[in-house]
Design a protein around this motif. Structure first.
Motif, PDB file in Angstrom:
ATOM      1  N   GLU A 216      24.156  40.298  43.811  1.00 18.24           N
ATOM      2  CA  GLU A 216      23.996  39.641  42.516  1.00 18.24           C
ATOM      3  C   GLU A 216      23.963  40.641  41.362  1.00 18.24           C
ATOM      4  OE1 GLU A 216      21.422  35.659  43.821  1.00 18.24           O
ATOM      5  OE2 GLU A 216      20.398  37.501  43.204  1.00 18.24           O
ATOM      6  N   GLY A 217      23.438  41.826  41.641  1.00 20.08           N
ATOM      7  CA  GLY A 217      23.390  42.858  40.611  1.00 20.08           C
ATOM      8  C   GLY A 217      22.693  42.408  39.344  1.00 20.08           C
ATOM      9  N   LYS A 218      23.290  42.707  38.206  1.00 19.36           N
ATOM     10  CA  LYS A 218      22.692  42.381  36.913  1.00 19.36           C
ATOM     11  C   LYS A 218      22.577  40.878  36.674  1.00 19.36           C
ATOM     12  CE  LYS A 218      24.283  46.601  34.593  1.00 19.36           C
ATOM     13  NZ  LYS A 218      25.063  47.167  33.472  1.00 19.36           N
ATOM     14  N   ASN A 219      23.334  40.090  37.432  1.00 19.27           N
ATOM     15  CA  ASN A 219      23.306  38.640  37.255  1.00 19.27           C
ATOM     16  C   ASN A 219      22.220  37.965  38.097  1.00 19.27           C
ATOM     17  OD1 ASN A 219      25.596  38.614  35.501  1.00 19.27           O
ATOM     18  ND2 ASN A 219      26.919  38.868  37.296  1.00 19.27           N
ATOM     19  N   SER A 220      21.438  38.744  38.832  1.00 20.78           N
ATOM     20  CA  SER A 220      20.420  38.158  39.703  1.00 20.78           C
ATOM     21  C   SER A 220      19.327  37.468  38.897  1.00 20.78           C
ATOM     22  CB  SER A 220      19.781  39.237  40.582  1.00 20.78           C
ATOM     23  OG  SER A 220      18.768  38.667  41.400  1.00 20.78           O
ATOM     24  N   PRO A 221      18.932  36.270  39.314  1.00 21.79           N
ATOM     25  CA  PRO A 221      17.833  35.576  38.637  1.00 21.79           C
ATOM     26  C   PRO A 221      16.471  36.014  39.177  1.00 21.79           C
ATOM     27  CG  PRO A 221      18.722  34.180  40.351  1.00 21.79           C
ATOM     28  CD  PRO A 221      19.584  35.424  40.332  1.00 21.79           C
ATOM     29  N   ALA A 222      16.478  36.836  40.220  1.00 15.14           N
ATOM     30  CA  ALA A 222      15.229  37.222  40.885  1.00 15.14           C
ATOM     31  C   ALA A 222      14.327  38.044  39.975  1.00 15.14           C
ATOM     32  CB  ALA A 222      15.530  38.001  42.154  1.00 15.14           C
ATOM     33  N   ASP A 223      13.055  37.693  39.989  1.00 16.76           N
ATOM     34  CA  ASP A 223      12.032  38.460  39.264  1.00 16.76           C
ATOM     35  C   ASP A 223      11.180  39.282  40.224  1.00 16.76           C
ATOM     36  OD1 ASP A 223      12.508  37.439  36.566  1.00 16.76           O
ATOM     37  OD2 ASP A 223      11.756  35.530  37.339  1.00 16.76           O
ATOM     38  N   VAL A 224      10.913  38.707  41.398  1.00 10.83           N
ATOM     39  CA  VAL A 224      10.023  39.348  42.368  1.00 10.83           C
ATOM     40  C   VAL A 224      10.631  39.276  43.762  1.00 10.83           C
ATOM     41  CG1 VAL A 224       7.740  39.269  43.476  1.00 10.83           C
ATOM     42  CG2 VAL A 224       7.956  38.735  41.041  1.00 10.83           C
ATOM     43  N   LEU A 225      10.504  40.370  44.496  1.00  7.56           N
ATOM     44  CA  LEU A 225      10.866  40.384  45.912  1.00  7.56           C
ATOM     45  C   LEU A 225       9.584  40.554  46.714  1.00  7.56           C
ATOM     46  CD1 LEU A 225      12.915  40.557  48.296  1.00  7.56           C
ATOM     47  CD2 LEU A 225      12.849  43.053  47.988  1.00  7.56           C
ATOM     48  N   ILE A 226       9.332  39.633  47.657  1.00  6.50           N
ATOM     49  CA  ILE A 226       8.197  39.747  48.571  1.00  6.50           C
ATOM     50  C   ILE A 226       8.742  39.860  49.986  1.00  6.50           C
ATOM     51  CG2 ILE A 226       6.121  38.654  49.497  1.00  6.50           C
ATOM     52  CD1 ILE A 226       5.852  37.067  46.962  1.00  6.50           C
ATOM     53  N   THR A 227       8.286  40.860  50.710  1.00  6.34           N
ATOM     54  CA  THR A 227       8.716  40.994  52.091  1.00  6.34           C
ATOM     55  C   THR A 227       7.627  41.668  52.913  1.00  6.34           C
ATOM     56  OG1 THR A 227      10.511  41.727  53.553  1.00  6.34           O
ATOM     57  CG2 THR A 227       9.867  43.217  51.767  1.00  6.34           C
ATOM     58  N   VAL A 228       7.845  41.711  54.208  1.00  8.82           N
ATOM     59  CA  VAL A 228       6.860  42.314  55.102  1.00  8.82           C
ATOM     60  C   VAL A 228       7.410  43.623  55.657  1.00  8.82           C
ATOM     61  CG1 VAL A 228       5.823  40.113  55.725  1.00  8.82           C
ATOM     62  CG2 VAL A 228       7.711  40.984  57.086  1.00  8.82           C
ATOM     63  N   ASP A 229       6.505  44.554  55.833  1.00 12.20           N
ATOM     64  CA  ASP A 229       6.774  45.867  56.404  1.00 12.20           C
ATOM     65  C   ASP A 229       7.283  46.871  55.377  1.00 12.20           C
ATOM     66  OD1 ASP A 229       8.421  48.015  58.020  1.00 12.20           O
ATOM     67  OD2 ASP A 229       7.024  47.084  59.399  1.00 12.20           O
TER      68      ASP A 229
ATOM     69  N   PHE B 108       4.084  47.136  45.686  1.00 11.52           N
ATOM     70  CA  PHE B 108       2.645  47.205  45.926  1.00 11.52           C
ATOM     71  C   PHE B 108       2.308  46.359  47.154  1.00 11.52           C
ATOM     72  CE2 PHE B 108       3.484  47.836  41.487  1.00 11.52           C
ATOM     73  CZ  PHE B 108       2.613  48.848  41.098  1.00 11.52           C
ATOM     74  N   ALA B 109       1.419  46.871  48.003  1.00 10.54           N
ATOM     75  CA  ALA B 109       0.985  46.102  49.166  1.00 10.54           C
ATOM     76  C   ALA B 109       0.143  44.920  48.706  1.00 10.54           C
ATOM     77  CB  ALA B 109       0.184  46.987  50.106  1.00 10.54           C
ATOM     78  N   LEU B 110       0.330  43.790  49.374  1.00 10.48           N
ATOM     79  CA  LEU B 110      -0.475  42.595  49.110  1.00 10.48           C
ATOM     80  C   LEU B 110      -1.444  42.310  50.248  1.00 10.48           C
ATOM     81  CD1 LEU B 110       2.292  40.200  47.718  1.00 10.48           C
ATOM     82  CD2 LEU B 110       0.697  41.633  46.411  1.00 10.48           C
ATOM     83  N   THR B 111      -1.027  42.664  51.474  1.00  9.07           N
ATOM     84  CA  THR B 111      -1.887  42.476  52.646  1.00  9.07           C
ATOM     85  C   THR B 111      -1.633  43.613  53.631  1.00  9.07           C
ATOM     86  OG1 THR B 111      -0.282  41.203  53.965  1.00  9.07           O
ATOM     87  CG2 THR B 111      -1.679  39.953  52.444  1.00  9.07           C
TER      88      THR B 111
ATOM     89  N   ASN C 168       0.324  48.333  58.712  1.00 12.53           N
ATOM     90  CA  ASN C 168       1.521  48.100  57.922  1.00 12.53           C
ATOM     91  C   ASN C 168       1.169  47.068  56.863  1.00 12.53           C
ATOM     92  OD1 ASN C 168       4.270  48.075  57.030  1.00 12.53           O
ATOM     93  ND2 ASN C 168       4.891  48.594  59.109  1.00 12.53           N
ATOM     94  N   VAL C 169       2.116  46.711  56.052  1.00 13.95           N
ATOM     95  CA  VAL C 169       1.802  45.851  54.918  1.00 13.95           C
ATOM     96  C   VAL C 169       2.857  44.780  54.692  1.00 13.95           C
ATOM     97  CG1 VAL C 169       0.573  47.708  53.721  1.00 13.95           C
ATOM     98  CG2 VAL C 169       3.013  47.336  53.253  1.00 13.95           C
ATOM     99  N   SER C 170       2.468  43.758  53.950  1.00 10.42           N
ATOM    100  CA  SER C 170       3.448  42.926  53.252  1.00 10.42           C
ATOM    101  C   SER C 170       3.273  43.322  51.792  1.00 10.42           C
ATOM    102  CB  SER C 170       3.178  41.434  53.456  1.00 10.42           C
ATOM    103  OG  SER C 170       1.946  41.052  52.872  1.00 10.42           O
ATOM    104  N   GLY C 171       4.344  43.271  51.027  1.00  6.73           N
ATOM    105  CA  GLY C 171       4.239  43.757  49.655  1.00  6.73           C
ATOM    106  C   GLY C 171       5.229  43.097  48.723  1.00  6.73           C
ATOM    107  N   ALA C 172       5.098  43.417  47.454  1.00 10.02           N
ATOM    108  CA  ALA C 172       5.960  42.817  46.439  1.00 10.02           C
ATOM    109  C   ALA C 172       6.358  43.851  45.398  1.00 10.02           C
ATOM    110  CB  ALA C 172       5.236  41.658  45.755  1.00 10.02           C
TER     111      ALA C 172
END
Length: 339
Positions: free
Chosen positions: A69-82, A119-122, A255-259
């Motif tokens: 998506e690059g510059k056209n991405s609507p994403a504000d936040v990415l949340i994932t694990v590890d 940043f880690a969330l959990t 390990n963590v989940s983070g955003a």
């Protein structure tokens, strides 16, 4: 002239309205798939008036989507694990640095990116699980010792393409070097009760059913099995206990989940507010109580169930190192024949 003025006024109103609408939302790409997260999103909406739009998919798909998506991405936040996946997103330049006094003050440096891009969330701990009454706990000690021939034919674990195992290996490399890590991996392969298959819950069930004596699994899965609609999971987890191994020169692997805030986030301010909320006391309590994860915010207690498993000392390796060593970990798994 009047028509022109009216037209310009309407255009200005439309632009302003569009701006106001955009500022009242945050678009979240999330790999997490838990009911607790749905509750947290609702809590954030009620507290701030900012609508949370969520796109759910596997981490690899979300990272690929952000890149395409690059510059056209609507994403504000990415949340994932590890940490490995968070490192992948950062290394592909998909996240941006965040200046948040709250996050840098309350998230320990070892649990956030050195450039504040995530940043880690959990926290989760990767532990050994053994069958009650088997006496196996008397043999357990360090992660390094799992390669000891005394465990021959006794270990059940997921495949090498699992990111949790890759991060455990990354920590092993950090503590002991690549040469030792390869020898260790070969030793664990020799001690496997079967070829790797299934998820962490499958490993726990295997030990409960006598198909092995030691399972390697993440702690929060144990909690999920205790309170599960599936009777086979509830029955299996009643037969096992958790043991917290340590590295010889460190603590218990975490390990963590983070955003992180997406590089081209159209709602950056809202994205930062969202991550700050996820690291707030109320959110951390829900992570702990509802999903059996360890909170990253000091002063927030683990759930009673998680606390009943015992305490441990976090490993000293920075979470950043787990991502940095991921490629080496994958290579070592291949050389060791860890399927």
């Amino acid at each position: 002239m009047i028509k022109s003025t009216i037209a310009k006024t309407l255009l200005a109103v439309c632009i302003l309205g569009s701006s106001l609408f955009a500022s009242s939302e945050v678009n979240v790409y999330s790999h997490r798939h838990y009911d607790t997260d749905k509750q947290l999103f609702k809590m954030f909406e009620e507290k701030t008036g900012i609508k949370v739009n969520v796109v759910k998919a596997k981490a690899s798909a979300l990272i690929k989507r952000l890149a395409s998506e690059g510059k056209n991405s609507p994403a504000d936040v990415l949340i994932t694990v590890d940490a490995g996946r968070l490192f992948q997103a950062k290394s592909q330049d998909l996240l941006q640095s965040v200046n948040s006094e709250y996050l840098t003050k309350n998230i320990p440096a070892s649990l956030r990116d050195e450039d504040n891009k995530w940043f880690a969330l959990t926290k989760r701990s990767r532990v050994a699980v053994y069958k009650i009454g088997s006496g196996t706990e008397k043999e357990l000690s360090t992660y390094e010792d799992l390669a000891n021939p005394k465990f021959k034919g006794q270990i059940v674990v997921r495949s090498s393409n699992n990111i949790y195992n890759q991060s455990l290996m990354a920590a092993m490399i950090a503590h002991n070097g690549e040469e030792f890590a390869l020898t260790w991996a070969k030793g664990v392969v020799a001690n496997m009760a079967r070829n790797p298959k299934g998820n962490d819950r499958a490993q726990v069930k295997a030990v409960a059913n006598g198909l092995g004596s030691v399972a390697i699994a993440n702690t929060y899965y144990i909690g999920k099995m205790v309170h599960n609609k599936d009777a086979s999971q509830r029955d299996a987890v009643k037969k096992v206990k958790v043991f917290f191994p340590t590295f010889k020169n460190g603590g218990t692997h975490i390990n963590v989940s983070g955003a992180g805030v997406a590089k081209y986030a159209p709602n950056k301010a809202n994205a930062i507010k969202f991550i700050e909320f996820m690291a707030s006391k109320d959110a951390q309590k829900l992570f702990a109580e509802g999903n059996y994860e360890y909170p990253v915010l000091a002063g927030v207690k683990s759930s009673d169930l998680v606390s009943s498993w015992g305490t441990f000392k976090d490993d000293t390796i920075s979470i950043n190192t787990l991502g940095e060593n991921n490629a080496k970990a994958v290579k070592i798994f291949d050389l060791a024949g860890w399927k």
